[in-house]
Design a protein around this motif. Structure first.
Motif, PDB file in Angstrom:
ATOM      1  N   ALA A 114      -6.480  50.952  -9.481  1.00 51.60           N
ATOM      2  CA  ALA A 114      -5.439  50.054  -9.997  1.00 51.60           C
ATOM      3  C   ALA A 114      -4.865  50.584 -11.305  1.00 51.60           C
ATOM      4  CB  ALA A 114      -6.017  48.656 -10.206  1.00 51.60           C
ATOM      5  N   ALA A 115      -5.725  51.137 -12.157  1.00 53.68           N
ATOM      6  CA  ALA A 115      -5.268  51.689 -13.433  1.00 53.68           C
ATOM      7  C   ALA A 115      -4.362  52.899 -13.211  1.00 53.68           C
ATOM      8  CB  ALA A 115      -6.465  52.066 -14.296  1.00 53.68           C
ATOM      9  N   GLN A 116      -4.692  53.713 -12.229  1.00 53.37           N
ATOM     10  CA  GLN A 116      -3.860  54.876 -11.906  1.00 53.37           C
ATOM     11  C   GLN A 116      -2.474  54.431 -11.453  1.00 53.37           C
ATOM     12  OE1 GLN A 116      -4.531  58.009 -12.429  1.00 53.37           O
ATOM     13  NE2 GLN A 116      -2.668  58.828 -11.488  1.00 53.37           N
ATOM     14  N   PHE A 117      -2.446  53.389 -10.629  1.00 54.87           N
ATOM     15  CA  PHE A 117      -1.166  52.832 -10.181  1.00 54.87           C
ATOM     16  C   PHE A 117      -0.369  52.286 -11.368  1.00 54.87           C
ATOM     17  CE2 PHE A 117       1.241  49.015  -8.996  1.00 54.87           C
ATOM     18  CZ  PHE A 117       2.124  49.538  -8.066  1.00 54.87           C
ATOM     19  N   ALA A 118      -1.056  51.557 -12.256  1.00 57.51           N
ATOM     20  CA  ALA A 118      -0.385  50.933 -13.399  1.00 57.51           C
ATOM     21  C   ALA A 118       0.172  51.952 -14.380  1.00 57.51           C
ATOM     22  CB  ALA A 118      -1.354  49.999 -14.119  1.00 57.51           C
ATOM     23  N   ALA A 119      -0.396  53.149 -14.381  1.00 55.21           N
ATOM     24  CA  ALA A 119       0.070  54.192 -15.297  1.00 55.21           C
ATOM     25  C   ALA A 119       1.193  55.028 -14.710  1.00 55.21           C
ATOM     26  CB  ALA A 119      -1.101  55.092 -15.689  1.00 55.21           C
TER      27      ALA A 119
ATOM     28  N   ARG B 167      -7.027  33.283  -9.384  1.00 51.98           N
ATOM     29  CA  ARG B 167      -5.970  32.554  -8.680  1.00 51.98           C
ATOM     30  C   ARG B 167      -5.400  33.346  -7.516  1.00 51.98           C
ATOM     31  NH1 ARG B 167      -4.414  27.226  -8.596  1.00 51.98           N
ATOM     32  NH2 ARG B 167      -6.494  27.386  -7.693  1.00 51.98           N
ATOM     33  N   GLY B 168      -5.748  34.648  -7.423  1.00 56.30           N
ATOM     34  CA  GLY B 168      -5.341  35.404  -6.246  1.00 56.30           C
ATOM     35  C   GLY B 168      -4.556  36.672  -6.504  1.00 56.30           C
ATOM     36  N   LEU B 169      -4.215  36.958  -7.753  1.00 58.77           N
ATOM     37  CA  LEU B 169      -3.504  38.203  -8.035  1.00 58.77           C
ATOM     38  C   LEU B 169      -4.458  39.387  -7.931  1.00 58.77           C
ATOM     39  CD1 LEU B 169      -1.274  37.205 -11.082  1.00 58.77           C
ATOM     40  CD2 LEU B 169      -0.552  37.573  -8.726  1.00 58.77           C
ATOM     41  N   SER B 170      -3.938  40.540  -7.528  1.00 56.60           N
ATOM     42  CA  SER B 170      -4.756  41.739  -7.414  1.00 56.60           C
ATOM     43  C   SER B 170      -4.902  42.415  -8.777  1.00 56.60           C
ATOM     44  CB  SER B 170      -4.123  42.721  -6.428  1.00 56.60           C
ATOM     45  OG  SER B 170      -2.893  43.207  -6.954  1.00 56.60           O
ATOM     46  N   VAL B 171      -5.950  43.222  -8.920  1.00 59.55           N
ATOM     47  CA  VAL B 171      -6.144  43.988 -10.149  1.00 59.55           C
ATOM     48  C   VAL B 171      -4.938  44.895 -10.381  1.00 59.55           C
ATOM     49  CG1 VAL B 171      -7.643  45.611 -11.367  1.00 59.55           C
ATOM     50  CG2 VAL B 171      -8.640  43.947  -9.798  1.00 59.55           C
ATOM     51  N   LYS B 172      -4.434  45.469  -9.304  1.00 59.39           N
ATOM     52  CA  LYS B 172      -3.290  46.375  -9.393  1.00 59.39           C
ATOM     53  C   LYS B 172      -2.073  45.670  -9.989  1.00 59.39           C
ATOM     54  CE  LYS B 172      -2.630  49.226  -5.971  1.00 59.39           C
ATOM     55  NZ  LYS B 172      -2.262  49.787  -4.642  1.00 59.39           N
ATOM     56  N   SER B 173      -1.780  44.460  -9.522  1.00 59.66           N
ATOM     57  CA  SER B 173      -0.599  43.743 -10.010  1.00 59.66           C
ATOM     58  C   SER B 173      -0.785  43.263 -11.446  1.00 59.66           C
ATOM     59  CB  SER B 173      -0.279  42.556  -9.091  1.00 59.66           C
ATOM     60  OG  SER B 173      -1.268  41.546  -9.189  1.00 59.66           O
ATOM     61  N   ILE B 174      -2.027  42.983 -11.834  1.00 65.19           N
ATOM     62  CA  ILE B 174      -2.295  42.533 -13.208  1.00 65.19           C
ATOM     63  C   ILE B 174      -2.157  43.693 -14.186  1.00 65.19           C
ATOM     64  CG2 ILE B 174      -4.065  41.620 -14.763  1.00 65.19           C
ATOM     65  CD1 ILE B 174      -5.163  40.045 -12.334  1.00 65.19           C
ATOM     66  N   LEU B 175      -2.810  44.810 -13.894  1.00 63.95           N
ATOM     67  CA  LEU B 175      -2.733  45.963 -14.791  1.00 63.95           C
ATOM     68  C   LEU B 175      -1.309  46.524 -14.842  1.00 63.95           C
ATOM     69  CD1 LEU B 175      -6.074  47.913 -14.133  1.00 63.95           C
ATOM     70  CD2 LEU B 175      -5.482  46.415 -16.056  1.00 63.95           C
ATOM     71  N   ALA B 176      -0.603  46.496 -13.721  1.00 62.21           N
ATOM     72  CA  ALA B 176       0.782  46.973 -13.714  1.00 62.21           C
ATOM     73  C   ALA B 176       1.677  46.069 -14.548  1.00 62.21           C
ATOM     74  CB  ALA B 176       1.303  47.075 -12.283  1.00 62.21           C
ATOM     75  N   GLU B 177       1.377  44.788 -14.583  1.00 62.46           N
ATOM     76  CA  GLU B 177       2.137  43.886 -15.456  1.00 62.46           C
ATOM     77  C   GLU B 177       1.846  44.189 -16.927  1.00 62.46           C
ATOM     78  OE1 GLU B 177       4.957  41.452 -16.468  1.00 62.46           O
ATOM     79  OE2 GLU B 177       4.482  41.903 -14.376  1.00 62.46           O
ATOM     80  N   LEU B 178       0.594  44.504 -17.223  1.00 63.67           N
ATOM     81  CA  LEU B 178       0.232  44.840 -18.602  1.00 63.67           C
ATOM     82  C   LEU B 178       0.983  46.087 -19.078  1.00 63.67           C
ATOM     83  CD1 LEU B 178      -3.648  44.266 -18.694  1.00 63.67           C
ATOM     84  CD2 LEU B 178      -1.833  42.698 -19.302  1.00 63.67           C
ATOM     85  N   THR B 179       1.210  47.029 -18.179  1.00 59.27           N
ATOM     86  CA  THR B 179       1.912  48.267 -18.551  1.00 59.27           C
ATOM     87  C   THR B 179       3.425  48.163 -18.369  1.00 59.27           C
ATOM     88  OG1 THR B 179       1.540  49.188 -16.329  1.00 59.27           O
ATOM     89  CG2 THR B 179      -0.091  49.725 -18.028  1.00 59.27           C
ATOM     90  N   GLY B 180       3.911  47.000 -17.932  1.00 59.86           N
ATOM     91  CA  GLY B 180       5.352  46.792 -17.803  1.00 59.86           C
ATOM     92  C   GLY B 180       5.986  47.522 -16.634  1.00 59.86           C
ATOM     93  N   ARG B 181       5.311  47.564 -15.499  1.00 62.60           N
ATOM     94  CA  ARG B 181       5.818  48.302 -14.332  1.00 62.60           C
ATOM     95  C   ARG B 181       6.359  47.355 -13.250  1.00 62.60           C
ATOM     96  NH1 ARG B 181       4.793  53.810 -15.717  1.00 62.60           N
ATOM     97  NH2 ARG B 181       3.673  53.625 -17.703  1.00 62.60           N
ATOM     98  N   LYS B 182       7.145  47.916 -12.344  1.00 66.86           N
ATOM     99  CA  LYS B 182       7.784  47.112 -11.292  1.00 66.86           C
ATOM    100  C   LYS B 182       6.759  46.447 -10.383  1.00 66.86           C
ATOM    101  CE  LYS B 182      11.488  48.481  -9.189  1.00 66.86           C
ATOM    102  NZ  LYS B 182      12.488  49.257  -8.419  1.00 66.86           N
ATOM    103  N   GLY B 183       5.608  47.095 -10.218  1.00 70.14           N
ATOM    104  CA  GLY B 183       4.590  46.544  -9.341  1.00 70.14           C
ATOM    105  C   GLY B 183       3.769  45.436  -9.965  1.00 70.14           C
ATOM    106  N   GLY B 184       4.106  45.047 -11.186  1.00 68.77           N
ATOM    107  CA  GLY B 184       3.389  43.960 -11.844  1.00 68.77           C
ATOM    108  C   GLY B 184       3.704  42.613 -11.226  1.00 68.77           C
TER     109      GLY B 184
END
Length: 387
Positions: A346-351, A124-141
């Motif tokens: 993206a995973a590094q950002f999400a962590a 639908r258009g979300l980036s991997v970075k925003s998806i993984l960051a949402e999974l980790t509960g971060r502001k960039g999710g």
């Protein structure tokens, strides 16, 4: 052709242009593919049994499915490392469903689904970075770290819903809005084979048929729901027939082209004013139902491996591309390496991205609403809600 070759040998064509030239000479521009015929219910004709696949489409589909596969595997790893907490439902093995559905509709159409939502979030258009960051509960999710795995949203995508089957009547509501506004748009409401036996799903079938809503009901039949085989949970496993008066299709959900063509057919059915249609996508998930489910207590490891070796959606597309000269092993390896790099970054950002501040807990409760005070757990705790 002679002029181009002469330019190459005379040194007039630079190396990047030369690679592009040789690539265009090397690969086919498009191919015609045979696809499995769909099982039909209350339909005289169904989707075509052959379709054209262009090289550009094939490369796009391959990359998208690889991103989803690697993203889900990374989510599995990050969950075990305790970066991701709570519920997490992975969709690896079902990539042809989300990618094929998106390929068959317009970006302005609408999608709502269950908690197994990561793949659709990406298409639908979300980036991997925003998806993984949402999974980790971060502001960039994508939901500012407040939704987690089950509640992710973006434009024309309404989640990620945690209550089994509850997204189906919501999807009918979105379809009702499309009909009311006369905008020519449709809604796809996805649910699993377990949710297909929910009473609210059948109530929604009835209302949608009465009002001829432009809704495609899509049952992702991955054979086990939360851990019970379909034939032990449903008196009839013909999920494409459960709409009674609603026409239906049973589709090979492991072949992206089958899903794409069936979705185009269903979308045209809805847009023409004929009302809803039901699609059953026969697919398979490699992981268990959720991260607490090892996925081997109700099925064997040999069964999972057999599906991987015979029906894997990425493998099927890869073989089709190579065998029909749309690409080669080296080019696909380059895509794989690029995808791996994107997901790792993206995973590094999400962590490492910061978690949302406590003061922001009440933000985004409403859309376009003036700021107002929200009482916290105690009456003397006040938060300001901003849209």
């Amino acid at each position: 052709m002679r002029k181009m070759l002469a330019a190459v040998f005379s040194g007039m064509v630079q190396k990047p242009a030369l690679r592009g030239l040789l690539s265009s000479l090397k690969f086919s521009n498009d191919i015609t593919c045979d696809i499995k015929k769909c099982d039909l219910y209350r339909l005289e004709e169904g989707p075509p049994t052959s379709t054209v696949l262009t090289r550009d489409e094939a490369l796009k589909y391959y990359r998208t499915m690889q991103v989803i596969r690697r993203m889900e595997l990374k989510a599995d790893q990050m969950y075990k490392q305790k970066f991701i907490r709570g519920f997490c439902h992975l969709c690896d093995g079902q990539e042809a469903c989300c990618v094929g559905l998106e390929a068959g509709i317009n970006p302005t159409d609408h999608i709502i689904t269950s908690y197994r939502a990561h793949g659709l979030c990406y298409t639908r258009g979300l980036s991997v970075k925003s998806i993984l960051a949402e999974l980790t509960g971060r502001k960039g999710g994508c939901a500012k770290g407040k939704g987690g795995s089950m509640h992710m949203y973006c434009k024309n995508f309404y989640g990620g819903n945690g209550i089994v089957g509850a997204q189906v009547p919501l999807g009918a509501g979105v379809a009702f809005a499309c009909k009311y506004l006369k905008n020519g748009q449709i809604c796809l409401a996805l649910y699993g084979d377990g949710a297909a036996n929910q009473g609210q799903v059948f109530e929604t079938y009835n209302m949608s048929a009465l009002w001829k809503l432009p809704c495609i009901f899509i049952c992702e039949n991955n054979r086990y729901a939360m851990g019970t085989a379909t034939d032990r949970a449903a008196a009839s496993t013909d999920y494409h027939k459960k709409g009674f008066v609603i026409p239906g299709l049973r589709v090979n959900g492991m072949d992206i082209l089958s899903v794409r063509e069936a979705t185009k057919f269903a979308a045209n059915h809805c847009r023409s004013g004929k009302g809803p249609i039901l699609m059953e996508l026969q697919t398979y998930r490699y992981h268990g139902h959720s991260m607490s489910d090892p996925g081997v207590s109700y099925r064997t490891r040999e069964e999972v491996q057999s599906v991987r070796s015979k029906s894997d959606p990425i493998m099927l597309l890869r073989e089709r591309m190579i065998n029909n000269n749309l690409s080669n092993v080296d080019e696909l390896k380059e895509i794989d390496a690029d995808v791996k790099k994107e997901v790792e970054e993206a995973a590094q950002f999400a962590a490492t991205d910061p978690e949302p501040a406590l003061e922001e807990i009440a933000d985004y409760l409403y859309h376009k609403n003036p700021p107002f005070e929200v009482r916290g757990a105690h009456k003397w705790l006040k938060y300001t809600s901003r849209s």
